[in-house]
Structures are given as structure tokens and as C-alpha cells.
Scaffold this motif. Structure first.
Motif, PDB file in Angstrom:
ATOM      1  N   PHE A 121       0.764  -1.192  -0.113  1.00 25.96           N
ATOM      2  CA  PHE A 121      -0.096  -0.021   0.034  1.00 25.96           C
ATOM      3  C   PHE A 121       0.809   1.077  -0.021  1.00 25.96           C
ATOM      4  O   PHE A 121       0.452   2.223  -0.505  1.00 25.96           O
ATOM      5  CB  PHE A 121      -0.936  -0.020   1.192  1.00 25.96           C
ATOM      6  N   LYS A 122       1.975   1.304   0.598  1.00 27.30           N
ATOM      7  CA  LYS A 122       2.949   2.321   0.822  1.00 27.30           C
ATOM      8  C   LYS A 122       3.595   2.793  -0.491  1.00 27.30           C
ATOM      9  O   LYS A 122       3.594   3.795  -1.134  1.00 27.30           O
ATOM     10  CB  LYS A 122       3.987   2.087   1.851  1.00 27.30           C
ATOM     11  N   ARG A 124       2.197   1.965  -3.613  1.00 29.84           N
ATOM     12  CA  ARG A 124       1.145   2.344  -4.461  1.00 29.84           C
ATOM     13  C   ARG A 124       0.781   3.650  -4.209  1.00 29.84           C
ATOM     14  O   ARG A 124       0.447   4.503  -4.915  1.00 29.84           O
ATOM     15  CB  ARG A 124      -0.174   1.341  -4.186  1.00 29.84           C
ATOM     16  N   GLN A 125       0.835   4.006  -2.915  1.00 28.96           N
ATOM     17  CA  GLN A 125       0.411   5.408  -2.504  1.00 28.96           C
ATOM     18  C   GLN A 125       1.545   6.448  -2.979  1.00 28.96           C
ATOM     19  O   GLN A 125       1.312   7.837  -3.462  1.00 28.96           O
ATOM     20  CB  GLN A 125       0.180   5.386  -0.663  1.00 28.96           C
ATOM     21  N   LYS A 128       1.072   7.234  -6.535  1.00 30.97           N
ATOM     22  CA  LYS A 128       0.375   8.005  -6.938  1.00 30.97           C
ATOM     23  C   LYS A 128       0.563   9.553  -6.643  1.00 30.97           C
ATOM     24  O   LYS A 128       0.392  10.565  -7.276  1.00 30.97           O
ATOM     25  CB  LYS A 128      -1.041   7.962  -5.989  1.00 30.97           C
ATOM     26  N   MET A 129       1.724   9.706  -5.545  1.00 29.12           N
ATOM     27  CA  MET A 129       2.002  10.936  -5.295  1.00 29.12           C
ATOM     28  C   MET A 129       2.759  11.464  -6.314  1.00 29.12           C
ATOM     29  O   MET A 129       2.721  12.774  -6.645  1.00 29.12           O
ATOM     30  CB  MET A 129       2.756  10.997  -3.932  1.00 29.12           C
TER      31      MET A 129
END
Length: 136
Positions: A121-122, A124-125, A128-129
């Protein structure tokens, strides 16, 4: 964790966004106005909450190509690096890496479990950033 991503923005533009963010954070945390030239080896204390503080040290800064820093607490040291490679005038490759060294056996085990659970998740986040930075 390591993330490598090609962005459709020039390396100097990406670098400038990172440095502007760093200078802003230093101003908010310390009240000091610093310039880019003053950032190499700059250290300051960042407050995350009433009981959580960390020492931030800028370890390496190279115009348009690198920004590395470390965050130290009583429980661990977290190292982050942004290495920027210019592909052409309109695009660059970002190599983001982070590592953590924990102090104490219980803290090490806790951090290993947490990183295994949240790593996907980290990443993927973070991607996105980067895409948001590219689009802004």
C-alpha cells in the motif's frame, strides 16, 4: 522499499518541487528561512505530535539529481533517497529508496511485521503522489 518511475516532467522541475517542500517544512518547524545552498548537512527537529519528535538531517543534495535525508527517533533511524536521472528535456526517472534501522529486538520485530503488511500500500500511495507531482 524502492520505487523507480519515469515521469513526464523535466528533472529540474521535479527537483525544484522537492526542494520547495523541504524549505517550507524547515520554515514551519523552525521559523528559519533557509536557501537551497544552506540545505546540505542541515539538521532540524520536527514535531509530529505532542509526544513524537524526530531529528531530520539532510545528508545529500545535488542540484537536479539527488536529495537524501535521514530521520532519527529514539526507536529507529529512517533513511530516504530521491535520485533523479534526466532522460531528456521533458522527462526524468525517479529512484526513491527508503530503509529503516530499528533499535531493540522488539522494535525490530514490530517494524518487520508492519513493513510486510503495509509495504504494498505504501508503494502504491507513493506512486500516486509522484503522478500528482507530474500532473501539477
Amino acid at each position: 522499499m524502492e520505487v523507480v518511475k519515469k515521469l513526464n516532467i523535466p528533472a529540474p522541475v521535479f527537483y525544484k518541487k522537492i526542494i520547495e517542500s523541504v524549505i517550507y517544512d524547515i520554515r514551519v518547524q523552525t521559523g528559519k528561512d533557509v536557501t537551497e545552498k544552506q540545505l546540505n548537512n542541515f539538521e532540524y527537529v520536527k514535531t509530529f505530535s505532542k509526544s513524537q519528535r524526530a531529528k531530520i538531517k539532510i545528508d545529500k543534495i545535488e542540484k537536479d539529481s539527488a536529495y537524501h535525508f535521514s530521520t532519527s527517533t529514539t526507536k529507529n533511524e529512517f533513511k530516504v533517497s530521491y535520485d533523479i536521472t534526466m532522460i531528456d528535456d521533458n522527462s526524468c526517472e525517479i529512484r526513491y529508496a527508503e530503509s529503516m534501522e530499528s533499535y531493540g529486538t522488539l522494535q525490530k520485530m514490530n517494524d518487520i511485521v508492519l513493513s510486510m503488511l503495509l509495504g504494498f500500500f505504501k508503494k502504491r500511495q507513493f506512486k500516486k503522489m509522484l503522478e500528482q507531482m507530474e500532473n501539477s
